[in-house]
Design an enzyme around this catalytic site. Structure first.
Site, PDB file in Angstrom:
ATOM      1  N   GLU A 189      41.363 101.585  14.027  1.00  9.43           N
ATOM      2  CA  GLU A 189      41.486 102.203  15.351  1.00  9.43           C
ATOM      3  C   GLU A 189      42.140 101.210  16.312  1.00  9.43           C
ATOM      4  OE1 GLU A 189      37.455 104.841  15.507  1.00  9.43           O
ATOM      5  OE2 GLU A 189      37.169 102.767  16.045  1.00  9.43           O
TER       6      GLU A 189
ATOM      7  N   ASP B 271      35.640 101.600  24.741  1.00 11.36           N
ATOM      8  CA  ASP B 271      36.909 100.848  24.729  1.00 11.36           C
ATOM      9  C   ASP B 271      37.583 100.654  26.090  1.00 11.36           C
ATOM     10  OD1 ASP B 271      36.314 101.825  22.234  1.00 11.36           O
ATOM     11  OD2 ASP B 271      38.234 102.803  21.923  1.00 11.36           O
TER      12      ASP B 271
HETATM   13  C1  FRU Z   1      37.028 103.148  19.204  1.00 10.33           C
HETATM   14  C2  FRU Z   1      37.098 104.653  19.347  1.00 10.33           C
HETATM   15  C3  FRU Z   1      38.542 105.095  19.433  1.00 10.33           C
HETATM   16  C4  FRU Z   1      38.440 106.392  20.166  1.00 10.33           C
HETATM   17  C5  FRU Z   1      37.324 106.136  21.136  1.00 10.33           C
HETATM   18  C6  FRU Z   1      36.485 107.327  21.445  1.00 10.33           C
HETATM   19  O1  FRU Z   1      35.879 102.576  19.679  1.00 10.33           O
HETATM   20  O2  FRU Z   1      36.426 105.269  18.273  1.00 10.33           O
HETATM   21  O3  FRU Z   1      39.179 105.193  18.180  1.00 10.33           O
HETATM   22  O4  FRU Z   1      39.643 106.732  20.803  1.00 10.33           O
HETATM   23  O5  FRU Z   1      36.520 105.113  20.559  1.00 10.33           O
HETATM   24  O6  FRU Z   1      35.567 107.068  22.463  1.00 10.33           O
END
Ligand code: FRU
Length: 495
Positions: free
Chosen positions: A217, A42
């Site tokens: 998320e 992300d």
């Molecule tokens: C989304 C996610 C988020 C988390 C991160 C962990 O892709 O699962 O929810 O903070 O990646 O790397």
């Protein structure tokens, strides 16, 4: 002494070589951001300050698969050419640094600035271990070069195993910070408010509607201009819902979000296979929010055949909304600066009337292409790129059912069991004046397709043979006309 000088010279030139060898690898995007090496997911903490866009990102500093999550860091003046900086926030004491945001605390409300007039940067992130996720702060008083974690962390703890991805902005009407944060398993986004960034009060929850098939998320709540009425704005809530995204459009009164799109209607910022966790620069010089998404898909993200890096970011997209029927639709345009990467244009002067197959004079795996497709009312027609032998990637329009689709079935996919399950994607699209307008960006292993000036977007990864550079138009027997065809080989941002 001389030996030492020789050593310095050798190691400096080795280092220079190592630098220039990156970004030449097979599949390596040439005008999308990726790190020199190792895993990313992300985008985090998108913030614009002092003439620079900061991009933080989920990053494993030690390997090319997910793990040891830390915040990597890069900066850019134009959102195109990036300079990679040292890792900003590292995994520590058994806690990984999960996703979050960064704000410029211009009134020093947090008190992290040393003087009253300081504007510290404050990162709000999720600290993760196997049993707990909490919201935490870190701050920088040197424009993001170095970071300290707040000694009284966490600032928000519900004793929950899944509670993550805080995204904070300044809400001027109520003069306070607002946080959107995900309750993934409940499929809810919670809103909290704060005057200091240190104490947070619960305001409301939104969710349990539209796409609830996967965990929720990476929320982002932002104000977006209305097409044609730049002074009027709507609120857009972006949510990532494994392994795709959705958005809601409506109003936010400082405490609660009201969705004005039809209840349960699923609206996606991207209908492709590989666009996730997109969040926005909310305070940009032109005041138009600009998103960046992660170009990958959790179903096979760790298996894509790229090395020594894994994962890339989408082209930055300018956002607007427009009302179509009873729906507010997100309109996305890649930033204009991308045009500065175009080499000399190649143009198809006369339109091509295609009955089955038309081999264009264009070739390449790193280009932008623009065209109008005028389909007959019953045809399936479109463009094939990465053509070589019987391999190709299809961007097509099925006029009878008014669907735009992408299909990577005929590209190599043997590296993962899951990847082929996501070979085909489609979405509803009406022609405008009987035409589908397409902007196609192909960048080695990333394809972004913008239809009808950004009403519909598809992002997808493919891993073609280097020889597969052909571009063809096709139609299933009924005449389809391809007009105003422009083709630009693209320059690399890494040279
Ligand atoms: C989304 C996610 C988020 C988390 C991160 C962990 O892709 O699962 O929810 O903070 O990646 O790397």
């Amino acid at each position: 002494m001389r030996k030492f000088a020789l050593f310095l010279f050798l190691s400096a030139s080795l280092w220079a070589n190592a630098q220039s060898d990156y970004y030449q690898e097979r599949f390596r995007p040439q005008y999308h951001f990726s790190t020199q090496k190792n895993w990313i997911n992300d985008p985090n903490g998108l913030v614009y300050i002092n003439g620079e866009y900061h991009l933080f990102y989920q990053h494993n500093p030690f390997g090319n698969i997910w793990g040891h999550m830390s915040w990597g860091h890069a900066v850019s003046k134009d959102l195109l050419r990036w300079k990679q900086l040292p890792v900003a926030l590292r995994e520590e004491n058994g806690f990984m640094m999960f996703s979050g945001s960064v704000v410029s605390d211009t009134k020093n409300k947090s008190g992290f600035g040393l003087k009253k007039e300081d504007s510290p940067l404050v990162a709000i992130y999720t600290a993760h271990d196997s049993s707990l996720q909490t919201q935490n702060l870190a701050y920088s008083i040197d424009n993001g070069k170095s970071w300290s974690k707040y000694s009284a962390n966490p600032v928000l703890d519900l004793q929950m195993r899944d509670f993550r991805d805080p995204n904070v902005f300044w809400h001027e009407p109520t003069k306070r910070w607002i946080m959107s944060v995900a309750m993934p398993n409940e499929k809810l986004i919670s809103f909290y408010s704060s005057f200091s960034l240190k104490q947070w009060a619960f305001e409301s929850d939104f969710g349990m509607q539209s796409d609830t098939s996967g965990v929720w998320e990476c929320p982002d709540l932002l104000q977006v201009p209305i097409v044609g009425e730049p002074n009027k704005k709507k609120w857009v809530l972006l949510v990532s819902q494994n392994s795709t995204m959705q958005y809601f459009v409506g109003e936010f009164d400082g405490a609660k979000f009201y969705n004005e799109n039809p209840y349960n209607k699923i609206m996606r910022p991207d209908y492709g296979t590989d666009y996730y966790a997109a969040v926005a620069y909310k305070t940009t010089p032109d005041k138009i929010p600009t998103t960046i998404g992660w170009v990958n898909n959790w179903n096979y993200a760790n298996e894509i055949p790229t090395s020594p890096w894994k994962g890339a970011m989408s082209l930055p997209r300018k956002l607007a909304v427009k009302k179509m029927g009873n729906e507010w639709v997100l309109v996305q345009q890649p930033i204009k600066a991308i045009a500065s990467l175009r080499s000399t244009a190649e143009v198809l002067k006369n339109s091509a009337a295609v009955k089955s197959r038309f081999i264009t004079p264009f070739k390449g795996q790193c280009f932008e292409m623009e065209l109008d497709l005028r389909p007959s009312t019953t045809s399936i027609s479109g463009v094939k790129i990465a053509v070589g032998g019987n391999r190709y990637f299809t961007i097509g329009y099925d006029a009878a059912i008014e669907q735009l689709f992408i299909d990577r079935t005929n590209t190599p996919g043997g590296f993962s069991k899951q990847y082929p399950y996501f070979n085909k994607k489609n979405a509803y699209l009406k022609t405008v004046n009987e035409v589908v307008h397409l902007n196609i960006f192909f960048d080695k292993s990333i394809i972004e397709v913008y239809a009808n000036n950004g009403e519909l977007v598809f992002t997808s990864q493919i891993f073609p043979d280097e020889k597969d550079t052909g571009i063809e138009f096709f139609s299933d027997g009924n005449i389809t006309v391809f007009e105003n065809v422009w083709f630009w080989p693209m320059k690399s941002i890494w040279k």
